[in-house]
Motif scaffolding. Structure first.
Motif, PDB file in Angstrom:
ATOM      1  N   ALA A 170       0.786  -1.106  -0.038  1.00 43.45           N
ATOM      2  CA  ALA A 170      -0.085  -0.078  -0.021  1.00 43.45           C
ATOM      3  C   ALA A 170       0.858   1.196  -0.059  1.00 43.45           C
ATOM      4  O   ALA A 170       0.540   2.134  -0.699  1.00 43.45           O
ATOM      5  N   LEU A 171       1.851   1.218   0.781  1.00 44.26           N
ATOM      6  CA  LEU A 171       2.828   2.338   0.761  1.00 44.26           C
ATOM      7  C   LEU A 171       3.682   2.661  -0.492  1.00 44.26           C
ATOM      8  O   LEU A 171       3.907   3.593  -1.167  1.00 44.26           O
ATOM      9  N   GLY A 172       3.951   1.590  -1.049  1.00 47.09           N
ATOM     10  CA  GLY A 172       4.411   1.510  -2.457  1.00 47.09           C
ATOM     11  C   GLY A 172       3.499   2.218  -3.454  1.00 47.09           C
ATOM     12  O   GLY A 172       3.903   3.034  -4.374  1.00 47.09           O
ATOM     13  N   MET A 173       2.524   1.701  -3.539  1.00 47.77           N
ATOM     14  CA  MET A 173       1.531   2.506  -4.443  1.00 47.77           C
ATOM     15  C   MET A 173       1.269   3.780  -3.789  1.00 47.77           C
ATOM     16  O   MET A 173       1.065   4.615  -4.923  1.00 47.77           O
ATOM     17  N   ALA A 174       1.205   4.482  -2.822  1.00 51.63           N
ATOM     18  CA  ALA A 174       1.249   5.663  -2.376  1.00 51.63           C
ATOM     19  C   ALA A 174       2.422   6.651  -3.015  1.00 51.63           C
ATOM     20  O   ALA A 174       2.234   7.419  -3.600  1.00 51.63           O
ATOM     21  N   VAL A 175       3.547   5.653  -3.013  1.00 50.75           N
ATOM     22  CA  VAL A 175       4.827   6.424  -3.501  1.00 50.75           C
ATOM     23  C   VAL A 175       4.729   6.538  -5.072  1.00 50.75           C
ATOM     24  O   VAL A 175       5.175   7.725  -5.553  1.00 50.75           O
ATOM     25  N   ALA A 176       4.285   5.567  -5.650  1.00 50.41           N
ATOM     26  CA  ALA A 176       4.218   5.574  -7.301  1.00 50.41           C
ATOM     27  C   ALA A 176       3.024   6.786  -7.445  1.00 50.41           C
ATOM     28  O   ALA A 176       3.469   7.523  -8.480  1.00 50.41           O
ATOM     29  N   ALA A 177       1.710   6.704  -6.837  1.00 48.86           N
ATOM     30  CA  ALA A 177       0.932   7.677  -7.070  1.00 48.86           C
ATOM     31  C   ALA A 177       1.425   9.117  -6.898  1.00 48.86           C
ATOM     32  O   ALA A 177       0.975   9.996  -7.421  1.00 48.86           O
ATOM     33  N   CYS A 178       1.949   9.508  -5.608  1.00 54.14           N
ATOM     34  CA  CYS A 178       2.219  10.487  -5.124  1.00 54.14           C
ATOM     35  C   CYS A 178       3.496  11.020  -6.140  1.00 54.14           C
ATOM     36  O   CYS A 178       3.495  12.199  -6.624  1.00 54.14           O
ATOM     37  N   ALA A 179       4.341  10.223  -6.578  1.00 51.20           N
ATOM     38  CA  ALA A 179       5.344  10.797  -7.662  1.00 51.20           C
ATOM     39  C   ALA A 179       4.516  11.223  -8.773  1.00 51.20           C
ATOM     40  O   ALA A 179       5.121  12.406  -9.508  1.00 51.20           O
TER      41      ALA A 179
END
Length: 261
Positions: A153-162
């Motif tokens: 989930a945090l990896g998803m957040a990183v990709a989306a935020c970037a």
């Protein structure tokens, strides 16, 4: 001039930590921005569970297990869209121009915004998991897989935020960024298996629904939280999507920041 040539390069970590502290302080002065990352997903969870819960149960689907990963992904997108607004505010408010005139790493402003949003994303995940238990969500595979769930989930957040930071710095207009962010998010949301199984879509659309990145991340979160087949094929596909997206946007975001005039 010769003295300047021998000055040490700015420390990326120190610059990032200092700017991330600024971002967190600004975020703390806008409680609505933190509450929005928690309240909105909870409202969506309640509405979807109330409307579709019994229908899905009659179809043999434990909707609490099915829905919570979708709501977590939705919360990660809310944080990402917030990141784009912060970036646009900095760009149009002159903060980006100030930072560009200073001897700091061009990557630090991007990483600092990303770090601040990850703090909020983690808070959202914790609250949503706790709320999910009320609806009946459980980590049926144990706490080891629960940790994998959180990391994905945090990896998803990183990709989306970037990705959304690229939009924010490049567009530099808050209203335009908000509209554009929605145009990116809603098609991905609707053409996915987040809230209903892929089998509910027309046959010609199912390959897209099943294989688009949001669906694959949702599948991985469900596989790590519920018993069934081995979760690792779904996890590896989701991680591959996250890594590719993160690397691509990580190259673009500092350029979008540095390219502002």
């Amino acid at each position: 001039m010769s003295g300047l040539a021998h000055e040490p390069r700015p420390a990326l970590l120190a610059d990032t930590v200092q700017l991330a502290g600024r971002h967190l302080r600004l975020m703390s002065r806008r409680p609505a921005s933190i509450m929005g990352a928690i309240i909105f997903p909870l409202v969506f969870a309640f509405l979807f569970f109330t409307v579709l819960g019994r229908v899905m149960e009659r179809a043999g689907i434990d909707y609490a297990q099915y829905l919570l990963p979708a709501i977590v992904i939705q919360a990660m997108f809310f944080s990402a869209m917030s990141a784009s607004v912060w970036a646009a505010e900095d760009a149009c408010g002159g903060m980006v121009d100030r930072l560009r005139s200073m001897p700091i790493s061009r990557t630090a402003p991007v990483l600092s915004l990303l770090g601040g949003e990850l703090v909020r994303s983690l808070l959202s995940i914790v609250v949503l998991i706790a709320a999910g238990h009320v609806f009946g969500f459980r980590f049926e595979r144990g706490w080891g897989y629960a940790a994998v769930f959180v990391l994905i989930a945090l990896g998803m957040a990183v990709a989306a935020c970037a990705g959304y930071l690229v939009l924010g710095f490049a567009i530099a207009r808050v209203e335009t960024v908000e509209v554009t962010g929605g145009l990116v998010y809603y098609p991905l949301l609707l053409v996915s298996d987040l809230f209903v199984p892929a089998g509910s879509f027309p046959g010609w659309l199912r390959p897209i629904v099943e294989n688009q990145p949001i669906s694959r991340v949702a599948d991985a979160l469900r596989a790590t939280s519920a018993t069934g087949g081995g979760p690792w094929p779904d996890v590896l596909v989701a991680v591959a999507w996250i890594v590719v997206a993160t690397l691509g946007f990580a190259l673009l975001a500092p350029r979008a920041f540095a390219g502002r005039r």
